[in-house]
Design a protein around this motif. Structure first.
Motif: not given
Length: 207
Positions: A28-31, A56-58, A67-72
């Motif tokens: 949450i803090d890191k948005r 995100w953590y998986g 790359r995780r942000k692009r995944l979202f």
């Protein structure tokens, strides 16, 4: 305005997505997930937030944050997709992740219906309805290695399903402050026999 079908507290989100509550607050803090104010707990999360947390953590050890942000972004663009390609070699099974979250969310709702706190009953500790058995006591026994069958044998007022649900409910409702002793709850220890843990050696007799 975002419509929230079900609002989860950070602790509930941690229990359902199976990550540490500290990681939820960090996200949450890191948005990584949105910070939606709640009238009761200060922060509220949706089912989609839980999916983001789980993914995100998986895949954190495989994909970089960018790359995780692009995944979202890809998931947001294809909300009905069962799978999403993260890169040329990795495909994320989004449908499976949603199924796992839905199953645990349903388990938490089931647990909420079976557990209550009543003033004057075991000092107000949360117990399974129709019993005087504290939920956190059962969760602690499971954490120490007791099987469902052993617990039901010792507490015949419980069902196997009640025992199974103790973990997720306890995770969703972390206790604050010092854990209360059994004696403070009006309970007695049935046995003081010491159990040997792992490779621990029991003291030898001096005879």
């Amino acid at each position: 305005m975002v419509t929230v079908s079900h609002a989860y507290t950070p602790a509930e989100a941690a229990a359902v997505s199976e990550i540490a509550i500290k990681s939820v607050h960090n996200a949450i803090d890191k948005r990584i997930v949105a910070n939606r104010p709640s009238s009761t707990e200060g922060r509220a999360l949706t089912e989609e937030d839980l999916l983001r947390l789980k993914l995100w953590y998986g895949v954190g050890s495989i994909l970089s944050a960018e790359r995780r942000k692009r995944l979202f972004d890809t998931i947001d663009e294809n909300p009905g997709a069962d799978t999403v390609r993260a890169d040329d070699y990795l495909i994320i099974d989004v449908a499976r992740a949603r199924e796992q979250l839905a199953a645990r969310a349903e388990a938490l709702r089931e647990a909420e219906k079976l557990i209550q706190s009543v003033k004057g009953v075991v000092g107000g500790e949360p117990v399974f309805k129709g019993t005087r058995v504290p939920v956190r006591t059962i969760a602690a026994m499971k954490a120490q290695g007791a099987s469902t069958e052993e617990i039901v044998e010792g507490y015949p007022s419980l069902t196997g399903r009640m025992v199974e649900l103790a973990d997720i409910w306890t995770a969703a409702h972390p206790v604050r402050g010092r854990p209360r002793k059994l004696s403070e709850l009006g309970l007695k220890v049935k046995s003081e026999k010491r159990l040997r843990l792992g490779n621990e050696r029991l003291p030898q007799s001096s005879d």
